[in-house]
Scaffold this motif. Sequence first.
Motif, mmCIF file in Angstrom:
data_model
loop_
_atom_site.group_PDB
_atom_site.id
_atom_site.type_symbol
_atom_site.label_atom_id
_atom_site.label_comp_id
_atom_site.label_asym_id
_atom_site.label_seq_id
_atom_site.Cartn_x
_atom_site.Cartn_y
_atom_site.Cartn_z
ATOM 1 N N ARG A 158 0.652 -1.253 0.271
ATOM 2 C CA ARG A 158 -0.105 0.139 -0.461
ATOM 3 C C ARG A 158 1.137 1.141 -0.507
ATOM 4 N NH1 ARG A 158 0.207 3.109 4.918
ATOM 5 N NH2 ARG A 158 -1.640 3.822 4.356
ATOM 6 N N GLY A 159 0.487 2.464 -0.449
ATOM 7 C CA GLY A 159 0.711 3.231 -0.585
ATOM 8 C C GLY A 159 0.453 4.576 1.445
ATOM 9 N N GLU A 160 1.683 4.802 1.521
ATOM 10 C CA GLU A 160 2.093 5.271 2.724
ATOM 11 C C GLU A 160 0.528 6.227 3.071
ATOM 12 O OE1 GLU A 160 4.932 8.851 5.430
ATOM 13 O OE2 GLU A 160 5.277 8.140 3.137
ATOM 14 N N HIS A 161 0.792 7.294 2.557
ATOM 15 C CA HIS A 161 -0.890 7.843 2.432
ATOM 16 C C HIS A 161 -2.008 7.317 2.039
ATOM 17 C CE1 HIS A 161 1.760 10.939 3.896
ATOM 18 N NE2 HIS A 161 2.707 10.692 2.478
ATOM 19 N N ASP A 162 -2.099 6.130 1.962
ATOM 20 C CA ASP A 162 -3.409 5.266 1.210
ATOM 21 C C ASP A 162 -4.540 5.382 1.826
ATOM 22 O OD1 ASP A 162 -4.775 3.772 -0.016
ATOM 23 O OD2 ASP A 162 -3.023 2.182 -1.425
ATOM 24 N N PHE A 163 -5.888 5.449 1.850
ATOM 25 C CA PHE A 163 -6.938 5.504 1.781
ATOM 26 C C PHE A 163 -7.145 3.991 2.981
ATOM 27 C CE2 PHE A 163 -8.015 5.139 -2.224
ATOM 28 C CZ PHE A 163 -9.372 4.037 -1.584
ATOM 29 N N VAL A 164 -6.574 3.386 2.188
ATOM 30 C CA VAL A 164 -6.686 2.064 2.624
ATOM 31 C C VAL A 164 -5.969 1.927 4.296
ATOM 32 C CG1 VAL A 164 -6.736 -0.956 2.382
ATOM 33 C CG2 VAL A 164 -7.536 0.820 0.389
ATOM 34 N N SER A 165 -5.539 1.893 4.247
ATOM 35 C CA SER A 165 -4.849 1.919 5.705
ATOM 36 C C SER A 165 -4.159 0.757 6.363
ATOM 37 C CB SER A 165 -5.555 2.963 6.937
ATOM 38 O OG SER A 165 -6.372 1.858 7.343
ATOM 39 N N GLU A 166 -2.957 1.414 7.217
ATOM 40 C CA GLU A 166 -2.296 0.180 7.486
ATOM 41 C C GLU A 166 -3.192 -1.087 8.776
ATOM 42 O OE1 GLU A 166 1.181 0.501 10.025
ATOM 43 O OE2 GLU A 166 1.609 1.711 9.358
#
Length: 324
Positions: A269-277
């Motif tokens: 995922r991306g660091e700022h992705d809305f699919v969060s950690e």
Amino acid sequence: MTFIRWIMFNNQIISLLVACICLSSRSVATAFLAPPSTPISTHTKSSSSLHASSTNEGFLQVSRPDGSEHKLSYRVVRPMNLSSQQAAPIIALHGGPSIPSNYLHPLEDVVPYRSIVFYDQLGCGKSDQPTDISQYSIGDSSYGGILAFEYMKSVATATTNNEDDAKCLSAILSSAPSNVAQVEGEFVRLLDELKKTHSKDDGEELTDAELEALFQTNHQCRMPEMPPKLKEAYANAGTVWRGTDAIKDYVATPPAEGASRMPSSMIMRGEHDFVSEECIEPWKSVFNTKFLRYKTMKGCSHHGLFEDGATYGELIDSFCAEYD
């Protein structure tokens, strides 16, 4: 048709694509491998408009559980490498919901040498648009990851598996949530944060258009302008299967006890992705594999392929190379 049966139907499609790759279905495989000028079966159609012999496009005839038949659009990059023993091909599953696969085509440039198979799910892109929409449901954003997981789980729980059948060597879930309600809640939370941190000087609230633009540049694609190919894909999203209400309760569950091991996989995922950690953490509890890797792309959001294509491609190709 329920969501689970729609998943099962897509599993059949993936199995068909895998069969084509492994040449276990000669008529369709011939279409995949044939030069664009070569006549092929009536169930396929080839085009010479893109990259000549390095790319083949066409249609597969697929049957739904209700007996109806539809054309499924596919695109194969570097078809002559499908049987490579050094670099196994990749099947790319697009997300959306209903965003056609052309936004994934930049993979061709950042993942060298490998054959890549793209296809448009029914109701998307060049594939047929079924009209009986009341019988269908579809998944959430980054649905391709959910579809990949469900396919691997179905293979792991199959009662009979032929040793000669094609095998999935590895899988990569890119910005794929394991829980639809959870990612919807994260979406709302991020919108609320943007409202608080970007309030106007006069105290007025942001308009919906302003909020949407902020969300896009912060959590969807962190670029000054949305890339043309991505913009085109969103603009031409399918209309047959859209929305998440039908599967709002979807939560990934592990395969049944006694199932075979699922392939080694990477969750990215991306660091700022809305699919969060928090949205990807639960994958650890549902994959019955010893080798599950997590990767976060620094400075990126949901579309790392566009934001940092070189790193995105390197992550995919190097992970795949470990299991070729």
